[in-house]
Write a protein that holds these residues in place. Structure first.
Motif, mmCIF file in Angstrom:
data_model
loop_
_atom_site.group_PDB
_atom_site.id
_atom_site.type_symbol
_atom_site.label_atom_id
_atom_site.label_comp_id
_atom_site.label_asym_id
_atom_site.label_seq_id
_atom_site.Cartn_x
_atom_site.Cartn_y
_atom_site.Cartn_z
ATOM 1 N N SER A 83 18.308 31.378 -1.959
ATOM 2 C CA SER A 83 17.158 31.793 -1.147
ATOM 3 C C SER A 83 17.154 33.297 -0.930
ATOM 4 O O SER A 83 16.099 33.947 -0.977
ATOM 5 N N SER A 84 18.330 33.852 -0.696
ATOM 6 C CA SER A 84 18.425 35.303 -0.491
ATOM 7 C C SER A 84 18.022 36.060 -1.764
ATOM 8 O O SER A 84 17.305 37.067 -1.709
ATOM 9 N N ALA A 85 18.487 35.547 -2.916
ATOM 10 C CA ALA A 85 18.132 36.194 -4.185
ATOM 11 C C ALA A 85 16.640 36.062 -4.463
ATOM 12 O O ALA A 85 16.006 37.005 -4.980
ATOM 13 N N TRP A 86 16.070 34.924 -4.131
ATOM 14 C CA TRP A 86 14.630 34.710 -4.342
ATOM 15 C C TRP A 86 13.811 35.669 -3.479
ATOM 16 O O TRP A 86 12.846 36.278 -3.940
ATOM 17 N N LEU A 126 16.170 32.879 -11.702
ATOM 18 C CA LEU A 126 16.266 32.027 -10.517
ATOM 19 C C LEU A 126 15.621 30.666 -10.745
ATOM 20 O O LEU A 126 16.060 29.665 -10.169
ATOM 21 N N GLU A 127 14.586 30.627 -11.568
ATOM 22 C CA GLU A 127 13.976 29.337 -11.886
ATOM 23 C C GLU A 127 14.999 28.401 -12.530
ATOM 24 O O GLU A 127 15.072 27.210 -12.210
ATOM 25 N N LEU A 128 15.827 28.935 -13.426
ATOM 26 C CA LEU A 128 16.832 28.122 -14.121
ATOM 27 C C LEU A 128 17.976 27.718 -13.195
ATOM 28 O O LEU A 128 18.648 26.714 -13.427
ATOM 29 N N GLN A 129 18.200 28.517 -12.151
ATOM 30 C CA GLN A 129 19.312 28.259 -11.231
ATOM 31 C C GLN A 129 18.871 27.530 -9.963
ATOM 32 O O GLN A 129 19.691 27.274 -9.078
ATOM 33 N N LEU A 145 10.187 40.075 -11.961
ATOM 34 C CA LEU A 145 9.810 38.971 -12.849
ATOM 35 C C LEU A 145 11.030 38.430 -13.596
ATOM 36 O O LEU A 145 11.225 37.203 -13.676
ATOM 37 N N GLU A 146 11.861 39.318 -14.127
ATOM 38 C CA GLU A 146 13.050 38.867 -14.863
ATOM 39 C C GLU A 146 14.017 38.130 -13.938
ATOM 40 O O GLU A 146 14.617 37.116 -14.317
ATOM 41 N N ALA A 187 11.554 21.818 -5.898
ATOM 42 C CA ALA A 187 10.642 22.609 -5.065
ATOM 43 C C ALA A 187 10.960 24.097 -5.179
ATOM 44 O O ALA A 187 10.050 24.948 -5.187
ATOM 45 N N ASP A 188 12.232 24.430 -5.275
ATOM 46 C CA ASP A 188 12.611 25.834 -5.431
ATOM 47 C C ASP A 188 12.194 26.379 -6.798
ATOM 48 O O ASP A 188 11.806 27.544 -6.922
ATOM 49 N N GLU A 189 12.295 25.536 -7.827
ATOM 50 C CA GLU A 189 11.792 25.945 -9.143
ATOM 51 C C GLU A 189 10.327 26.349 -9.045
ATOM 52 O O GLU A 189 9.890 27.344 -9.635
ATOM 53 N N SER A 190 9.554 25.553 -8.285
ATOM 54 C CA SER A 190 8.129 25.836 -8.123
ATOM 55 C C SER A 190 7.913 27.171 -7.425
ATOM 56 O O SER A 190 7.036 27.954 -7.812
ATOM 57 N N LEU A 191 8.720 27.450 -6.414
ATOM 58 C CA LEU A 191 8.606 28.734 -5.719
ATOM 59 C C LEU A 191 8.844 29.896 -6.682
ATOM 60 O O LEU A 191 8.122 30.894 -6.658
ATOM 61 N N ALA A 192 9.861 29.760 -7.522
ATOM 62 C CA ALA A 192 10.171 30.828 -8.474
ATOM 63 C C ALA A 192 9.038 31.021 -9.477
ATOM 64 O O ALA A 192 8.693 32.160 -9.834
ATOM 65 N N ARG A 193 8.464 29.916 -9.938
ATOM 66 C CA ARG A 193 7.364 30.043 -10.912
ATOM 67 C C ARG A 193 6.110 30.640 -10.270
ATOM 68 O O ARG A 193 5.406 31.449 -10.892
#
Length: 369
Positions: free
Chosen positions: A32-35, A57-60, A51-52, A65-71
């Protein structure tokens, strides 16, 4: 067991939340902190680096739900980088793949917003309509309805008529949703404005019918008071004072006391009380009723900034009723509560000529509070 005081209840909730935070997963906290940091990079102007980071973060991501936030934030980064086509593609894909319904709704709304922001209002309309009919219970659905109304109002010829036709078709499906009152209120307001501009009796009848339907089918929904308030002004412009008074009283009848914190009052309540008193005072020639209405206002709103105004008008009402002792009690309260009140300089003129305009209450301006 004694009842918890409000303070104790709040403290108990805060303690429970604190304990919950202490038991959180360290890996989730780090992600969450990294996001958040990647999002700050996007916002601060380094969208490419952000973006990079978001792609990694999407992969990690610890959850879907967190994947969705990253995307979603990747799409936002593409917008910042001037790549709206890539952003649109990501929003559209997320609207299909997000696990949570709320996330799909948000993605669709971002897709429509982006279409509108690049100047494709006509392309945004079908997207907003789909959101409104698919997610009427979520915030993106309400926002979509509001954007549709805004686009209809400032669109080209036929935009408003087209929107109203769509609203009529959609209402049958959305009537019982949180958007049903919104559609009716907008149609009523549109008819009212058309009547003001054209004087068309048909438009006045349409506005009245729509607002009465709103009152009957959406009692106490979000736009109920607003619709009845505008209906009361329609009646005023038609010199239908009894209907105006009845409509304001329908609003005031819903007033209730708060038994916990704050107040449930809206500006429609206190302005409605002042309108009723002014009607009694100026147009209906019922000064005793006006004075009693002002007394109710003072009871309901002991801290109102209108108190010296109301004390003065109440005193004038008693003077017009020939009840000078009551008038002087009202006037005395002004000096006690507001030693610098402008109305102290008007008392002699009011006593000398209570039927003059110096004693007429200030008109309430038409419009929404």
């Amino acid at each position: 067991m004694p009842e918890l005081t409000l303070r104790a209840a709040v403290c108990a909730i805060a303690a429970a939340l604190t304990l919950g935070a202490c038991g959180s997963n360290p890996a989730v906290t780090r992600w969450s902190s990294a996001w958040k940091a990647a999002g700050q990079q996007v916002d601060s102007g380094d969208a490419a680096a952000g973006l990079e980071a978001l792609k990694r973060l999407e992969l990690q991501a610890p959850t879907a739900a967190d994947e969705s936030l990253a995307r979603m934030d990747q799409a936002r980064a593409y917008e910042k980088l001037g790549r709206p086509a890539d952003a649109f593609r990501m929003y559209a894909a997320e609207a299909q793949r997000a696990v949570r319904r709320a996330d799909r709704a948000r993605a669709r709304h971002e897709q429509a917003r982006l279409a509108e922001s690049v100047g494709d209002g006509s392309g945004a309309v079908p997207l907003y309509r789909r959101i409104a009919t698919t997610y009427p219970d979520l915030m993106p659905g309400l926002r979509a309805a509001q954007r549709l109304q805004s686009l209809a109002m400032r669109g080209g010829e036929g935009s408003l008529s087209d929107h109203l036709r769509w609203s009529h078709r959609a209402y049958s499906a959305l009537e019982s949703s949180t958007l049903g009152d919104n559609l009716l209120a907008f149609a009523g307001h549109t008819a009212y404005r058309a009547w003001l501009a054209s004087g068309s009796a048909a438009m006045a009848e349409a506005a009245e019918a729509l607002y009465e339907r709103l009152a009957a089918s959406h009692f106490l929904d979000g736009r109920w008071e607003e619709g009845l308030w505008e209906l009361s002004w329609l009646y005023r412009r038609q010199a239908r004072l009894k209907d105006e008074r009845r409509t304001i009283k329908r609003i005031l009848a819903t007033r209730e006391k708060s038994y916990l914190i704050g107040s449930y009052d809206t500006p429609f309540y206190w302005l409605g009380e002042l309108r009723l008193a002014r009607m009694d005072m100026v147009e209906l020639g019922a000064p005793v009723d006006a004075a009693e209405q002002y007394a109710r206002f003072l009871e309901h709103y002991p801290r109102s900034r209108w108190r010296d105004d109301v004390r003065f008008w109440q005193g004038c009402a008693w003077l017009r009723a020939g009840r000078h002792r009551d008038a002087e009690r009202s006037f005395a309260q002004i000096a006690e509560e507001y030693s610098e009140s402008k109305y102290l300089r008007r008392l002699d003129a009011a006593r000398a000529e209570p039927s003059s305009s110096v004693c007429d209450p200030k008109p309430i301006v038409e419009g929404m509070p």
